[in-house]
Design a protein around this motif. Structure first.
Motif, PDB file in Angstrom:
ATOM      1  N   THR A   1       7.233  32.037  35.416  1.00 38.32           N
ATOM      2  CA  THR A   1       6.688  31.989  34.161  1.00 38.32           C
ATOM      3  C   THR A   1       7.597  31.988  32.951  1.00 38.32           C
ATOM      4  O   THR A   1       8.577  32.494  33.121  1.00 38.32           O
ATOM      5  CB  THR A   1       5.814  33.198  33.967  1.00 38.32           C
ATOM      6  OG1 THR A   1       4.836  33.249  34.922  1.00 38.32           O
ATOM      7  CG2 THR A   1       5.258  33.477  32.488  1.00 38.32           C
ATOM      8  N   ILE A   2       7.180  30.996  31.807  1.00 39.44           N
ATOM      9  CA  ILE A   2       7.955  31.016  30.804  1.00 39.44           C
ATOM     10  C   ILE A   2       7.148  31.801  29.609  1.00 39.44           C
ATOM     11  O   ILE A   2       5.919  31.607  29.500  1.00 39.44           O
ATOM     12  CB  ILE A   2       8.169  29.666  30.242  1.00 39.44           C
ATOM     13  CG1 ILE A   2       9.247  29.222  30.916  1.00 39.44           C
ATOM     14  CG2 ILE A   2       8.117  29.659  28.699  1.00 39.44           C
ATOM     15  CD1 ILE A   2       9.935  27.823  30.417  1.00 39.44           C
ATOM     16  N   LEU A   3       7.639  32.716  29.186  1.00 39.20           N
ATOM     17  CA  LEU A   3       7.050  33.710  28.182  1.00 39.20           C
ATOM     18  C   LEU A   3       7.322  33.302  26.865  1.00 39.20           C
ATOM     19  O   LEU A   3       8.422  32.663  26.379  1.00 39.20           O
ATOM     20  CB  LEU A   3       7.296  35.000  28.253  1.00 39.20           C
ATOM     21  CG  LEU A   3       6.809  36.050  29.594  1.00 39.20           C
ATOM     22  CD1 LEU A   3       7.597  37.311  29.621  1.00 39.20           C
ATOM     23  CD2 LEU A   3       5.367  35.909  29.343  1.00 39.20           C
ATOM     24  N   LEU A   4       6.459  33.581  25.888  1.00 37.85           N
ATOM     25  CA  LEU A   4       6.981  33.288  24.297  1.00 37.85           C
ATOM     26  C   LEU A   4       6.366  34.243  23.445  1.00 37.85           C
ATOM     27  O   LEU A   4       5.526  35.282  24.007  1.00 37.85           O
ATOM     28  CB  LEU A   4       6.036  31.752  23.851  1.00 37.85           C
ATOM     29  CG  LEU A   4       4.581  31.641  24.164  1.00 37.85           C
ATOM     30  CD1 LEU A   4       3.704  32.348  23.048  1.00 37.85           C
ATOM     31  CD2 LEU A   4       4.218  30.133  24.050  1.00 37.85           C
ATOM     32  N   GLY A   5       6.904  34.421  22.115  1.00 40.95           N
ATOM     33  CA  GLY A   5       6.358  35.491  21.345  1.00 40.95           C
ATOM     34  C   GLY A   5       6.358  34.532  19.998  1.00 40.95           C
ATOM     35  O   GLY A   5       6.898  33.628  19.645  1.00 40.95           O
ATOM     36  N   SER A   6       5.298  35.387  19.294  1.00 42.61           N
ATOM     37  CA  SER A   6       4.884  34.781  17.887  1.00 42.61           C
ATOM     38  C   SER A   6       5.014  35.901  17.029  1.00 42.61           C
ATOM     39  O   SER A   6       4.727  37.066  17.211  1.00 42.61           O
ATOM     40  CB  SER A   6       3.714  34.081  17.748  1.00 42.61           C
ATOM     41  OG  SER A   6       2.484  34.859  18.084  1.00 42.61           O
ATOM     42  N   LYS A   7       4.920  35.745  15.503  1.00 44.75           N
ATOM     43  CA  LYS A   7       4.636  36.805  14.555  1.00 44.75           C
ATOM     44  C   LYS A   7       4.050  36.230  13.089  1.00 44.75           C
ATOM     45  O   LYS A   7       3.982  34.991  13.145  1.00 44.75           O
ATOM     46  CB  LYS A   7       6.073  37.341  14.224  1.00 44.75           C
ATOM     47  CG  LYS A   7       6.898  36.505  13.184  1.00 44.75           C
ATOM     48  CD  LYS A   7       8.380  37.452  13.076  1.00 44.75           C
ATOM     49  CE  LYS A   7       9.428  36.499  12.413  1.00 44.75           C
ATOM     50  NZ  LYS A   7      10.433  37.333  11.942  1.00 44.75           N
ATOM     51  N   ASP A   8       3.483  37.151  12.876  1.00 44.86           N
ATOM     52  CA  ASP A   8       2.692  36.671  11.398  1.00 44.86           C
ATOM     53  C   ASP A   8       3.763  36.607  10.214  1.00 44.86           C
ATOM     54  O   ASP A   8       4.299  37.314   9.961  1.00 44.86           O
ATOM     55  CB  ASP A   8       1.688  37.849  11.317  1.00 44.86           C
ATOM     56  CG  ASP A   8       0.646  37.428  10.039  1.00 44.86           C
ATOM     57  OD1 ASP A   8       1.108  36.603   9.184  1.00 44.86           O
ATOM     58  OD2 ASP A   8      -0.295  38.149   9.744  1.00 44.86           O
ATOM     59  N   MET A   9       3.622  35.253   9.725  1.00 47.88           N
ATOM     60  CA  MET A   9       4.631  34.749   8.787  1.00 47.88           C
ATOM     61  C   MET A   9       4.207  35.143   7.215  1.00 47.88           C
ATOM     62  O   MET A   9       4.762  34.932   6.451  1.00 47.88           O
ATOM     63  CB  MET A   9       5.076  33.517   8.917  1.00 47.88           C
ATOM     64  CG  MET A   9       5.685  33.232  10.176  1.00 47.88           C
ATOM     65  SD  MET A   9       7.178  34.091  10.511  1.00 47.88           S
ATOM     66  CE  MET A   9       8.179  33.582   9.551  1.00 47.88           C
ATOM     67  N   GLY A  10       2.998  35.608   7.150  1.00 53.12           N
ATOM     68  CA  GLY A  10       2.238  35.987   6.064  1.00 53.12           C
ATOM     69  C   GLY A  10       1.759  34.796   5.047  1.00 53.12           C
ATOM     70  O   GLY A  10       1.495  34.929   3.941  1.00 53.12           O
ATOM     71  N   LYS A  11       1.871  33.511   5.726  1.00 53.17           N
ATOM     72  CA  LYS A  11       1.563  32.257   4.830  1.00 53.17           C
ATOM     73  C   LYS A  11       1.305  31.134   6.005  1.00 53.17           C
ATOM     74  O   LYS A  11       1.604  31.410   7.295  1.00 53.17           O
ATOM     75  CB  LYS A  11       2.598  31.748   4.075  1.00 53.17           C
ATOM     76  CG  LYS A  11       3.914  31.571   4.946  1.00 53.17           C
ATOM     77  CD  LYS A  11       4.842  31.036   3.946  1.00 53.17           C
ATOM     78  CE  LYS A  11       6.259  30.578   4.853  1.00 53.17           C
ATOM     79  NZ  LYS A  11       7.397  29.984   3.908  1.00 53.17           N
ATOM     80  N   PRO A  12       0.440  30.127   5.729  1.00 55.86           N
ATOM     81  CA  PRO A  12       0.097  29.376   6.714  1.00 55.86           C
ATOM     82  C   PRO A  12       1.293  28.370   7.529  1.00 55.86           C
ATOM     83  O   PRO A  12       2.316  28.327   6.637  1.00 55.86           O
ATOM     84  CB  PRO A  12      -0.734  28.178   5.866  1.00 55.86           C
ATOM     85  CG  PRO A  12      -1.307  28.948   4.753  1.00 55.86           C
ATOM     86  CD  PRO A  12      -0.102  29.998   4.477  1.00 55.86           C
ATOM     87  N   MET A  13       1.033  28.336   8.689  1.00 58.51           N
ATOM     88  CA  MET A  13       2.285  27.694   9.408  1.00 58.51           C
ATOM     89  C   MET A  13       1.784  26.857  10.308  1.00 58.51           C
ATOM     90  O   MET A  13       1.600  26.994  11.549  1.00 58.51           O
ATOM     91  CB  MET A  13       3.298  28.927  10.451  1.00 58.51           C
ATOM     92  CG  MET A  13       3.602  30.145   9.469  1.00 58.51           C
ATOM     93  SD  MET A  13       5.218  29.687   8.297  1.00 58.51           S
ATOM     94  CE  MET A  13       6.319  29.222   9.881  1.00 58.51           C
ATOM     95  N   PRO A  14       2.013  25.629  10.021  1.00 55.62           N
ATOM     96  CA  PRO A  14       1.634  24.581  10.891  1.00 55.62           C
ATOM     97  C   PRO A  14       2.314  24.482  12.154  1.00 55.62           C
ATOM     98  O   PRO A  14       3.749  24.783  11.997  1.00 55.62           O
ATOM     99  CB  PRO A  14       1.718  23.282   9.739  1.00 55.62           C
ATOM    100  CG  PRO A  14       2.820  23.743   8.680  1.00 55.62           C
ATOM    101  CD  PRO A  14       2.672  25.136   8.420  1.00 55.62           C
ATOM    102  N   PHE A  15       2.034  23.658  12.888  1.00 56.66           N
ATOM    103  CA  PHE A  15       2.528  23.617  14.278  1.00 56.66           C
ATOM    104  C   PHE A  15       2.493  21.818  14.641  1.00 56.66           C
ATOM    105  O   PHE A  15       1.442  21.627  14.709  1.00 56.66           O
ATOM    106  CB  PHE A  15       2.085  24.361  15.348  1.00 56.66           C
ATOM    107  CG  PHE A  15       2.785  24.326  16.611  1.00 56.66           C
ATOM    108  CD1 PHE A  15       4.034  24.712  16.834  1.00 56.66           C
ATOM    109  CD2 PHE A  15       2.187  23.746  17.611  1.00 56.66           C
ATOM    110  CE1 PHE A  15       4.762  24.599  18.073  1.00 56.66           C
ATOM    111  CE2 PHE A  15       2.690  23.479  18.760  1.00 56.66           C
ATOM    112  CZ  PHE A  15       4.070  23.892  19.332  1.00 56.66           C
ATOM    113  N   GLU A  16       3.519  21.486  15.064  1.00 51.23           N
ATOM    114  CA  GLU A  16       3.544  20.204  15.582  1.00 51.23           C
ATOM    115  C   GLU A  16       4.088  20.181  16.874  1.00 51.23           C
ATOM    116  O   GLU A  16       5.365  20.650  17.203  1.00 51.23           O
ATOM    117  CB  GLU A  16       4.333  19.058  14.808  1.00 51.23           C
ATOM    118  CG  GLU A  16       4.351  17.681  15.319  1.00 51.23           C
ATOM    119  CD  GLU A  16       4.904  16.589  14.395  1.00 51.23           C
ATOM    120  OE1 GLU A  16       5.047  15.477  14.817  1.00 51.23           O
ATOM    121  OE2 GLU A  16       5.218  16.924  13.290  1.00 51.23           O
ATOM    122  N   ALA A  17       3.351  19.731  17.998  1.00 57.28           N
ATOM    123  CA  ALA A  17       4.031  19.897  19.499  1.00 57.28           C
ATOM    124  C   ALA A  17       5.247  19.091  19.762  1.00 57.28           C
ATOM    125  O   ALA A  17       5.013  18.073  19.106  1.00 57.28           O
ATOM    126  CB  ALA A  17       2.781  19.666  20.313  1.00 57.28           C
TER     127      ALA A  17
END
Length: 650
Positions: free
Chosen positions: A250-266
């Motif tokens: 398995t590959i795990l990942l982590g994320s966090k709330d940056m307090g502002k919109p965070m767009p993501f491009e795959a």
């Protein structure tokens, strides 16, 4: 298939050579002293290293081949390997611990970040937490890493291992193959990436805790992969026909709330996640810690396919995150960004070696009582979906069954049936695929590691190999493990050398629960709803042991309380609830003193003000005495002191 053939042929070639040489890419047209570099290269093919030491013009040959001798060599620096190395070292063996990564911890390290789980899936919902060396490690982390940092955890482990005087640690060092002398392993041939050094580690005993088990495999140790047919071991959860499927990585990942919109491009390697075609068990919430079910198994060469599977897993992991961020169905992810993504998949299964006993599903479910039990487990039978992300319609895991109580693991499953001086601990022990689905949990592997490390040191002392040790010294092995605070279900301590067993009476200053006499009943925890402790009614408190005749004493050993019904492992979410805590156990004794009575007068022989372990040891010059008094001064927060065992040795 061509890639697999290439892998096998290449591996065979590398193993036949000492090390693959590195070649210069300089032009053959260049000349030095009138001779082409091509000709010089032919004449000097590895006779010496062309090291040009600036400032002196000298060309010394670096010494990059070393042969070292130890009593015990441990391959693998995960939970099992660390505990094996520490237990062997503490029992008198000189140990080399070989780890192929820059950090210790295996799947629990900052590279992978799997929770170091143990027995916390029993039907009653309560843990039956592991003690011994693995608890020491977890307590060391609780005291020194309150911020729950995984990179700091790496160095907590480094600190814990390197302080052991009998262990030499070799990081970034891969075990390439076993060097045999007859049927036995004579040495482990290794390569250290960072120093370009070839190591030959000679030893009397070898312990393979590497998971994949290359040392054992190249030694010719019998092993198997894949799933057994249900008929072979009468396993109701095994498939009807045997096959090659192994649980994946398995590959795990982590994320966090940056307090502002965070767009993501795959990124370009992303694989689109088919949420509509996925089983409902593939939960997407909570999403902060990633998804253990982003997994790929194999029905063939899961080791040889690792890099290909890693690349695919990266795509699958980013695909799930892309779905969360950009499908429009999870507006709560708007301010979240990826904070960490593993580049090293966490493995679950590959080789399983064959020992004198193959642990199987009926052993676990029927709670078989093994005479040579040395460890225990209790995570549920948890077989992951064979296809992983290639089989989205099926559940990601089949939680077959939870246990009423913990099961035993015998010593006969922890050494090779055909390589006399090879032991193992971790997911590669002698067991079936279904048994592995429970016992692969890291804290369970750690108990196995402490068992084989202790056994290896005893093999050295008694000049025997593991099988003979199990036949002749099984009781002594169990007694040493119990003394070192390992819990063995249904096996109380019966140490004939413990002088407390000969005490005429034990007196307590006050009692809230239990009894002072229980401090010598051989049990180191309350078990199956039966009390095995004494608890004071207040602090400070005293326990006094009396002997009718004079005895010689030089050691006092005390097992206090750390609340084994609560988990203390590092978690990425710093969970605090009824069964998990981020705090040092408040029940742990912090300050205490020990006195002995000599010619009618009390003499202090030990004192500690900042104790950090459940097993507390006091060593002092031998004295002739008739009584011991233990003054319990302070805990880390509990109002009363609770002890489970007191031992004394001459």
């Amino acid at each position: 298939m061509k890639r697999r053939i290439f892998f096998k042929n290449t591996l065979k070639g590398v193993m036949g050579a000492s090390i693959v040489p590195l070649f210069s890419h300089a032009s053959t047209e260049e000349k030095t002293d009138g001779e082409s570099l091509e000709n010089k290269s032919k004449k000097n093919f590895l006779p010496k290293d062309q090291w040009n030491k600036m400032g002196t013009g000298k060309q010394p040959r670096p010494d990059r081949k070393k042969t070292l001798e130890y009593d015990v060599v441990v391959i693998g620096g995960g939970a099992a390997g660390m505990c094996a190395a520490v237990s062997a070292g503490r029992n008198g063996a000189k140990v080399a611990l070989i780890q192929d990564r820059p950090v210790l911890g295996g799947n629990s390290s900052s590279e992978i970040r799997v929770h170091l789980n143990g027995v916390n899936h029993l039907k009653n919902g309560k843990p039956e937490r592991e003690t011994g060396i693995i608890e020491e490690i977890l307590l060391h982390n609780r005291f020194n890493n309150p911020q729950d940092s995984y990179p700091v955890w790496d160095h907590i482990l480094y600190d814990f291992i390197t302080k052991e005087k009998n262990i030499d640690l070799y990081l970034n060092t891969s075990c390439i193959r076993a060097i045999m002398k007859g049927e036995e392993i004579d040495a482990a041939y290794c390569w250290q990436l960072t120093t370009e050094t070839e190591f030959t580690f000679k030893a009397k005993q070898f312990i393979d805790c590497s998971g994949d088990g290359l040392l054992g495999a190249t030694a010719g140790a019998y092993y198997r992969t894949g799933r057994e047919a249900s008929s072979e071991f009468n396993e109701k959860y095994a498939p009807k026909e045997a096959d090659g499927w192994q649980m994946g990585s398995t590959i795990l990942l982590g994320s966090k709330d940056m307090g502002k919109p965070m767009p993501f491009e795959a990124p370009h390697f992303t694989k689109k996640y088919d949420a509509e075609g996925s089983h409902k068990g593939r939960n997407l919430k909570p999403f902060e810690l990633g998804f253990w079910w982003v997994e790929l198994g194999s029905d063939d060469d899961i080791i040889g396919e690792f890099e290909d599977n890693k690349h695919a897993l990266m795509g699958y992991a980013y695909g799930v995150w892309d779905y969360l961020k950009n499908s429009g169905k999870f507006p709560e992810t708007e301010n979240y960004a990826l904070d960490w993504v593993s580049s090293l998949p966490g493995k679950r299964e590959s080789r399983r070696f064959i020992g004198d006993h193959i642990l199987s599903e009926p052993d676990l479910l029927n709670n078989v009582d093994f005479k040579d039990a040395v460890a225990y487990g209790g995570w549920s039978l948890d077989e992951h979906n064979p296809g992983g992300m290639l089989n989205l319609k099926e559940p990601p895991s089949y939680f077959h069954e939870d246990f009423e109580e913990v099961y035993q693991i015998p010593y006969r499953s922890l050494y090779s049936i055909n390589v006399p001086n090879l032991s193992f601990a971790g997911r590669n022990i002698s067991q079936t695929h279904i048994a592995l689905s429970s016992s692969r949990i890291m804290a369970t592997c750690a108990l196995e590691g402490q068992a084989v490390g202790t056994a290896a040191a005893m093999c050295i002392k008694n000049k025997v190999n593991p099988r003979k040790l199990g036949e002749k010294f099984s009781n002594e092995l169990q007694e040493q493990l119990l003394r070192d605070d390992v819990f063995i279900p249904n096996r109380p301590a019966k140490d004939e050398h413990d002088m407390v067993q000969k005490a005429s009476k034990i007196i307590a200053s006050s009692t809230k629960s239990g009894s002072a006499d229980l401090l010598k009943d051989g049990w180191s925890r309350d078990y199956k709803e039966v009390e095995h402790h004494w608890q004071s009614d207040t602090l400070p408190a005293q326990i006094q042991l009396e002997w009718s005749e004079k005895i010689d004493l030089s050691k006092i050993e005390i097992k206090c309380d750390t609340n084994v019904k609560k988990n203390i492992m590092l978690r990425r979410d710093s969970l605090e609830d009824k069964i998990y805590t981020t705090q040092v156990p408040p029940e742990l004794m912090k300050a205490l003193d020990v006195e002995v009575r000599v010619k009618g007068k009390w003499q202090k022989v030990g004192s500690i003000s900042k104790n950090k372990t459940r097993l507390i040891k006091f060593d002092f010059n031998s004295v002739e005495t008739t009584a011991v008094r233990i003054q319990l001064n302070e805990t880390y927060g509990a109002k009363n002191a609770k002890l489970f065992e007191v031992r004394a040795y001459s």
